[in-house]
Design an enzyme around this catalytic site. Structure first.
Site, short mmCIF file in Angstrom:
data_model
loop_
_atom_site.label_atom_id
_atom_site.label_comp_id
_atom_site.label_asym_id
_atom_site.label_seq_id
_atom_site.Cartn_x
_atom_site.Cartn_y
_atom_site.Cartn_z
N GLN A 97 0.81 -1.21 0.00
CA GLN A 97 0.00 0.00 0.00
C GLN A 97 0.85 1.27 0.00
OE1 GLN A 97 -2.50 -0.31 3.47
NE2 GLN A 97 -3.33 -2.28 2.86
N HIS A 162 -1.49 0.66 5.62
CA HIS A 162 -2.30 1.65 6.33
C HIS A 162 -1.59 2.99 6.46
CE1 HIS A 162 -4.60 -1.82 8.60
NE2 HIS A 162 -4.58 -1.97 7.29
#
Length: 381
Positions: A97, A162
């Protein structure tokens, strides 16, 4: 005010009277997780351009767009789809991510040409989230960044996904807000000295505002506006000046939160979801000192991207929050009533994962699709 290690006294953090009433008003959040998606769309979808794993988009005042690609490329795009790659983008750490994240024009962009961008930068102890600003310079069919300046770098490197890294400016154009996820290290969201699981509020040059809740109490504390966040991928001010945020929960419990000065939203002590291994997490009702989500989704929609609508093309949407949904493969419209209670009004089946959403000056809605290739799409009546 000393920042307590667990920030349990939300009432004292927010202040007496109106702040307490606001938290109490949203203590019983609405679960919109099982709302159906509408297959008949009240808009035309026009595919404008394709990108390699686009991550964020922003509309400039004159109507052109900036689009980031996850692997570290930035493009200036006309409404007709003509793409110009922007040179001199900083080197980013790409992993899962992590990569190049958000992009946003400064409040005075029309005069200064300044843009703000967020990304994961390589570091000795693992990548760090960086907030930087630069001048977007154009000419002769080319574009590049100049005067790139880091205004904040995450002091504690490492961690997993995250990242958060979503940028918003307050209505007065005096402060920049940045979401910082807990980097998949859940317990850090409740550590006041860790720049994880927080929403930060900075002056435009990156310095700490003197009126932040914990100004002067440490380098991270001085910048912290709210805490207890998990994976915040949406941050925007509503037309009435209220700041709203959404974040992804674990198995269930995606949240849409009204952000209050100094509030703690509870992760990882509470959640409306459960752990991925199936073990329970106490709900917000068990810990009233934590601010509960005003709206949440179980099952999840995986919200990504947030913009408030204002424009002539969709007058019935005026003031609505528009949210992209990755797992939900939809565009979600949320209305907020006169008492400040949000609820999902409509969910439009887009048939694909929506990564970000923005509203143009002419009232058109722009979406980017999560994927490689990922489409840039324009929605009109």
């Amino acid at each position: 005010m000393t920042m307590p290690s667990r920030l349990t006294l939300v009432a004292s953090l927010i202040g007496a009277g109106a702040g307490i009433a606001t938290i109490a008003a949203v203590a019983q959040g609405i679960n919109a997780g099982n709302r159906p998606a509408l297959p008949d769309l009240p808009f035309t979808v026009t595919e404008i351009a394709d990108f390699e794993a686009p991550w964020a988009l922003s509309v400039l005042p004159e109507g052109r767009l900036l689009v980031t690609e996850h692997d570290g490329r930035l493009f200036l795009v006309t409404p007709e789809g003509e793409k110009t790659e922007v040179a001199n983008v900083p080197r980013v750490q790409v992993s899962g991510q992590l990569g190049l994240h958000d992009i946003a024009p400064a409040p005075d962009y029309a005069e200064s040409g300044v843009i703000y961008l967020s990304y994961n930068a390589p570091g000795e102890d693992g990548s760090q989230i960086v907030l930087a600003r630069a001048v977007l310079r154009q000419g002769d069919g080319s574009a590049h960044l100049s005067d790139l300046t880091e205004i904040w770098r995450q002091p504690d490197g490492g961690g997993g996904g995250h990242p958060g890294a979503i940028i918003a400016f307050d209505p007065a154009g005096e402060h920049v807000f940045l979401t910082v996820g807990e980097r998949t290290e859940s317990e850090t969201a409740q550590d006041p000295a860790m720049a994880r699981g927080k929403i930060l509020r900075l002056n435009l040059d990156g310095s700490a505002p003197a009126d932040n809740p914990w100004a002067g109490e440490g380098p991270v504390q001085s910048l912290t506006w709210s805490t207890g966040h998990r994976n915040p991928y949406g941050l925007a001010f509503a037309p009435d000046g209220v700041l709203w945020e959404h974040e992804m929960g674990p198995r269930g419990g995606d949240e849409f939160n009204r952000i209050e000065r100094g509030a703690n939203y509870g992760w990882s002590d509470v959640s409306e979801g459960t752990n991925y291994d199936g073990s329970a997490i106490p709900g917000h009702e068990t810990r009233p000192e934590y601010a509960a989500p005003a709206l949440y989704w179980t099952p999840v929609i995986a919200p990504s991207g947030l913009s408030f609508y204002s424009g002539a093309m969709f007058p019935d949407w005026d003031g609505s929050a528009l949210i992209g949904a990755l797992a939900g493969m939809a565009l979600v419209r949320v209305e907020i009533d006169a008492q400040g209670q949000p609820d999902e009004a409509e969910r439009f089946d887009m048939g694909t994962r929506i990564r970000d959403v923005a509203v143009a000056p002419d009232g058109a809605v722009w979406l980017i699709e999560d994927g490689d290739p990922g489409r840039l799409m324009r929605l009109t009546p």
